[in-house]
Design a protein around this motif. Structure first.
Motif: not given
Length: 309
Positions: A55, A80, A83-84, A86-89, A91, A126, A129-130
């Motif tokens: 981060q 999980q 995804r965690q 990926l959700d933090a940005g 890639t 990924e 996810r979206e």
């Protein structure tokens, strides 16, 4: 030298080591690297610390790469975790099989077994996810196009002198091909000490069908202990001349010897057109900066701000 560079960090385990990592993050952000990778403990043991470093890199405008291993987690837990990240940005990932657990810590029965399976899992999480991004169309009310999102970048490990379990038939090349087929976008080598090991490996991998970029990983051996330990972890033979010089040197001289060795290796590698160079830094940013200065890759502004001569 026009090569691009990337760096590896590992998350801090104590408050004292946290300040060292913070200093390294700040220094590497200023160097505008290709990416900065952050290691990951077996079974997610350093997830929180890894995410904190990643981060900080994102906040500073750097490109972070998260290490992931198959070891110690079930498929559901690994999904999980992906995804965690990926959700933090994040890639960019480095997908590794990891060391097998000790006999008293058996693998979960539903865990992934290979790095290629992990590559596939990252891609799948990924896409689930979206999978699509909407693009507004000019001039049309409430109209948009759905385009598939850019996929993640997944790097994998490569072994210039063969994985210890690969045998004479170089099954590690077959494994690298499997990772490529699973969606890997880049390979990063384990450390080596002879530039021709890299050149021969790339030639062999290309002949067998590997097409993804193969980035050489270079360690900066700033002490005899670090050199020995690094060689053991990579399964490489010890470069005896360098080891003898480091064993006899005072600490400050050992750092200079290690930097000079890394500079010489990178300079020789440049003749073989690597796509970039990945530096294993051991969370010590000063020798890494000295290496970049030694190969002529240190920005002038950075030389001034870091006090480089």
């Amino acid at each position: 030298m026009s090569l691009r560079y990337s760096f590896e960090l590992f998350p801090p385990r104590t408050p004292a080591s946290a300040s060292r990592v913070d200093a390294a993050v700040d220094a590497f952000i200023a160097l505008d690297p290709e990416f900065v990778s952050v290691t990951f403990g077996a079974g997610g043991s350093t997830t929180r610390h890894s995410l904190g470093v990643l981060q900080r890199l994102i906040d500073g405008g750097a490109n972070p790469m998260a290490h992931l291993t198959c070891t110690g987690l079930s498929v559901a837990e690994t999904s999980q975790l992906v995804r965690q990240f990926l959700d933090a940005g994040i890639t960019r990932f480095l997908a590794l099989r990891g060391d097998p657990p000790r006999e008293d810590s058996p693998m979960p029965p539903t865990s992934l077994q290979t790095a290629s399976q992990l590559v596939q899992l990252i891609q799948r999480v990924e896409s689930e996810r979206e999978p699509y991004a909407e693009t507004r169309l000019p001039g049309l009310r409430a109209a948009s196009l759905s385009d598939r999102r850019r996929t993640v970048d997944v790097a994998v490990a490569a072994f210039p002198n063969g994985h210890p379990g690969a045998g004479v038939h170089r099954r590690d090349i077959d494994a690298l091909l499997a990772k490529q087929a699973a969606g890997a976008t880049m390979a990063i080598t384990q450390l080596f000490f002879d530039p021709y090991d890299y050149a021969r490996f790339v030639e062999l991998a290309r002949a067998r069908g590997v097409t993804i970029p193969i980035v050489p990983g270079v360690a900066i051996p700033t002490s005899h202990r670090r050199l020995v330990r690094s060689a053991e972890l990579a399964g490489e033979g010890l470069p005896q001349v360098l080891a003898d010089r480091l064993a006899r040197a005072a600490p400050e001289d050992a750092v200079r010897i290690g930097v000079d060795a890394a500079v010489a290796l990178i300079s020789a590698l440049a003749e073989h057109d690597p796509p970039s160079v990945h530096l294993y830094t051991f969370n010590d940013h000063r020798p890494a900066i000295d290496v970049l200065e030694g190969v002529g890759a240190l920005p002038i502004a950075t030389s001034i701000s870091t006090g480089a001569p």
